[in-house]
Scaffold this active site. Sequence first.
Site, PDB file in Angstrom:
ATOM      1  N   GLN A  99       0.834  -1.209   0.000  1.00 43.48           N
ATOM      2  CA  GLN A  99       0.000   0.000   0.000  1.00 43.48           C
ATOM      3  C   GLN A  99       0.867   1.257   0.000  1.00 43.48           C
ATOM      4  O   GLN A  99       2.061   1.184   0.270  1.00 43.48           O
ATOM      5  CB  GLN A  99      -0.895   0.002   1.256  1.00 43.48           C
ATOM      6  CG  GLN A  99      -0.128  -0.193   2.544  1.00 43.48           C
ATOM      7  CD  GLN A  99      -0.939  -0.907   3.616  1.00 43.48           C
ATOM      8  OE1 GLN A  99      -2.171  -0.931   3.574  1.00 43.48           O
ATOM      9  NE2 GLN A  99      -0.266  -1.549   4.554  1.00 43.48           N
ATOM     10  N   HIS A 153      -8.947   3.845  19.498  1.00 46.53           N
ATOM     11  CA  HIS A 153      -8.175   2.774  20.167  1.00 46.53           C
ATOM     12  C   HIS A 153      -8.800   2.377  21.499  1.00 46.53           C
ATOM     13  O   HIS A 153      -8.877   1.189  21.831  1.00 46.53           O
ATOM     14  CB  HIS A 153      -6.715   3.204  20.316  1.00 46.53           C
ATOM     15  CG  HIS A 153      -6.004   3.290  18.999  1.00 46.53           C
ATOM     16  ND1 HIS A 153      -5.268   4.393  18.601  1.00 46.53           N
ATOM     17  CD2 HIS A 153      -5.939   2.405  17.968  1.00 46.53           C
ATOM     18  CE1 HIS A 153      -4.786   4.181  17.379  1.00 46.53           C
ATOM     19  NE2 HIS A 153      -5.175   2.985  16.974  1.00 46.53           N
ATOM     20  N   GLU A 168       0.684  -8.333  11.688  1.00 47.34           N
ATOM     21  CA  GLU A 168       0.588  -7.213  10.750  1.00 47.34           C
ATOM     22  C   GLU A 168       1.233  -7.633   9.433  1.00 47.34           C
ATOM     23  O   GLU A 168       2.352  -8.179   9.420  1.00 47.34           O
ATOM     24  CB  GLU A 168       1.306  -5.991  11.339  1.00 47.34           C
ATOM     25  CG  GLU A 168       1.643  -4.874  10.403  1.00 47.34           C
ATOM     26  CD  GLU A 168       0.457  -4.216   9.727  1.00 47.34           C
ATOM     27  OE1 GLU A 168       0.445  -4.184   8.480  1.00 47.34           O
ATOM     28  OE2 GLU A 168      -0.436  -3.733  10.444  1.00 47.34           O
ATOM     29  N   ASP A 222      -8.095  -5.020  13.944  1.00 48.44           N
ATOM     30  CA  ASP A 222      -7.856  -3.594  13.684  1.00 48.44           C
ATOM     31  C   ASP A 222      -7.310  -3.466  12.263  1.00 48.44           C
ATOM     32  O   ASP A 222      -6.170  -3.090  12.025  1.00 48.44           O
ATOM     33  CB  ASP A 222      -6.841  -3.045  14.697  1.00 48.44           C
ATOM     34  CG  ASP A 222      -6.553  -1.562  14.454  1.00 48.44           C
ATOM     35  OD1 ASP A 222      -5.454  -1.100  14.836  1.00 48.44           O
ATOM     36  OD2 ASP A 222      -7.404  -0.883  13.842  1.00 48.44           O
ATOM     37  N   SER A 223      -8.188  -3.846  11.336  1.00 48.40           N
ATOM     38  CA  SER A 223      -7.760  -3.853   9.928  1.00 48.40           C
ATOM     39  C   SER A 223      -8.028  -2.499   9.298  1.00 48.40           C
ATOM     40  O   SER A 223      -8.792  -1.699   9.839  1.00 48.40           O
ATOM     41  CB  SER A 223      -8.601  -4.892   9.171  1.00 48.40           C
ATOM     42  OG  SER A 223      -9.949  -4.438   9.170  1.00 48.40           O
ATOM     43  N   ASP A 238      -9.609  -0.380   5.907  1.00 47.97           N
ATOM     44  CA  ASP A 238     -10.903  -0.561   5.229  1.00 47.97           C
ATOM     45  C   ASP A 238     -10.805  -1.691   4.203  1.00 47.97           C
ATOM     46  O   ASP A 238      -9.707  -2.092   3.824  1.00 47.97           O
ATOM     47  CB  ASP A 238     -11.287   0.757   4.521  1.00 47.97           C
ATOM     48  CG  ASP A 238     -11.539   1.865   5.557  1.00 47.97           C
ATOM     49  OD1 ASP A 238     -11.873   2.981   5.157  1.00 47.97           O
ATOM     50  OD2 ASP A 238     -11.368   1.578   6.756  1.00 47.97           O
TER      51      ASP A 238
HETATM   52  N1  SAM Z   1      -7.835   2.130  12.606  1.00 54.90           N
HETATM   53  C1  SAM Z   1      -7.571   1.978  11.260  1.00 54.90           C
HETATM   54  C2  SAM Z   1      -8.865   1.896  10.501  1.00 54.90           C
HETATM   55  O1  SAM Z   1      -9.904   1.680  11.108  1.00 54.90           O
HETATM   56  O2  SAM Z   1      -8.852   2.124   9.311  1.00 54.90           O
HETATM   57  C3  SAM Z   1      -6.716   0.749  11.060  1.00 54.90           C
HETATM   58  C4  SAM Z   1      -5.402   1.011  11.526  1.00 54.90           C
HETATM   59  S1  SAM Z   1      -4.176  -0.184  11.317  1.00 54.90           S
HETATM   60  C5  SAM Z   1      -2.913   0.860  10.781  1.00 54.90           C
HETATM   61  C6  SAM Z   1      -4.578  -1.158   9.909  1.00 54.90           C
HETATM   62  C7  SAM Z   1      -3.467  -2.142   9.602  1.00 54.90           C
HETATM   63  O3  SAM Z   1      -3.984  -3.345   9.014  1.00 54.90           O
HETATM   64  C8  SAM Z   1      -2.447  -1.597   8.590  1.00 54.90           C
HETATM   65  O4  SAM Z   1      -1.207  -1.458   9.219  1.00 54.90           O
HETATM   66  C9  SAM Z   1      -2.421  -2.644   7.471  1.00 54.90           C
HETATM   67  O5  SAM Z   1      -1.137  -2.853   6.926  1.00 54.90           O
HETATM   68  C10 SAM Z   1      -2.929  -3.887   8.230  1.00 54.90           C
HETATM   69  N2  SAM Z   1      -3.457  -4.926   7.362  1.00 54.90           N
HETATM   70  C11 SAM Z   1      -4.186  -4.764   6.229  1.00 54.90           C
HETATM   71  N3  SAM Z   1      -4.488  -5.969   5.696  1.00 54.90           N
HETATM   72  C12 SAM Z   1      -3.923  -6.912   6.500  1.00 54.90           C
HETATM   73  C13 SAM Z   1      -3.891  -8.347   6.490  1.00 54.90           C
HETATM   74  N4  SAM Z   1      -4.502  -9.025   5.503  1.00 54.90           N
HETATM   75  N5  SAM Z   1      -3.259  -8.977   7.494  1.00 54.90           N
HETATM   76  C14 SAM Z   1      -2.652  -8.276   8.503  1.00 54.90           C
HETATM   77  N6  SAM Z   1      -2.634  -6.907   8.568  1.00 54.90           N
HETATM   78  C15 SAM Z   1      -3.277  -6.246   7.581  1.00 54.90           C
END
Ligand code: SAM
Length: 284
Positions: A41, A72, A115, A164-165, A167
């Site tokens: 990304q 959080h 992550e 906490d993924s 979108d």
């Molecule tokens: N609070 C934020 C929101 O609601 O949009 C999310 C924050 S957190 C930074 C989201 C994290 O999910 C990112 O660091 C992203 O790289 C991670 N992520 C996305 N897809 C993923 C996957 N398939 N497995 C593990 N982590 C993933």
Amino acid sequence: MITDKKNQKGDPTEEREYHSASSGIFFKIKSHLYRQDSPYQKIEVIENEYFGRVLLLDGLVQTTERDEFFYHEMLVHPAFMAHPSPQNLLIIGGGDGGVLKEILRYTIEKASLVEIDRQVIEVSQEYFPWLSPSLKDERTELVIADGKEFIEKTDRKFDIVFVDSSDPVGPSVSLHERDFYRKLKRCLNLEGIVIAQVGSPFYHLESIKKKDAFLKKLFKNVCFYTSPVPTYPGGSWCFVFLSDEVQPLKIKRDPPRGLKYFNLDIHQAAFSLPNFLKDLGSGS
Ligand code: SAM
């Protein structure tokens, strides 16, 4: 999304996130601290006069210095109020460290953060230093992996899983699907709880309805709750509390001190839903 507004040096002066084709949020860019593509990304960190540092992934706001505590605290503390004895926790996503920070306020055995993008963790450690000490805590286990692949391969069980993924775009799509939740349920201990962010109750109502339909076939207790999050689409966010045994409003402990948003009144209020969210399954 970076706009075409540029200063004399040709640097973009504004970041815009569209929440619909004709509405959204904008941030004037005081300085551009980081902007690079990772294998998964586009990662950006901007400095904004009002919100401070802002982390964006693929042009979408993930967290800001000024309002991160809304999201959080509301993703983490409701489950801790209800679970009898949370010791082994799993976070899927959460590379900014904010969820981990809240979890480590409690006496726990281990918190495993899975992550997919190591670069998000490195950028957060550099530009969001108040968030990232949790990433170095001895109770923390960092796993760089796709969240879905991790739960497919692991034989470990957890007391609470926090999703906490980002979108449902890019690497995160699979984390919003039925198959992920079906497999996630197998990773729960008895009285286990899953908490997930499910989007804006206003802009993402259709996807929340779809989730409600398949989650109700997987879990006995499917309880949505909401919280304001000033920089997220519509200024409010929706979460879901999933468990077969545990009820969210049966309180087992007091919240830790020093929280800026969450308390037991907010806990009760958060699960009190407006009619359009209450009647999800009724086709209204
Ligand atoms: N609070 C934020 C929101 O609601 O949009 C999310 C924050 S957190 C930074 C989201 C994290 O999910 C990112 O660091 C992203 O790289 C991670 N992520 C996305 N897809 C993923 C996957 N398939 N497995 C593990 N982590 C993933």
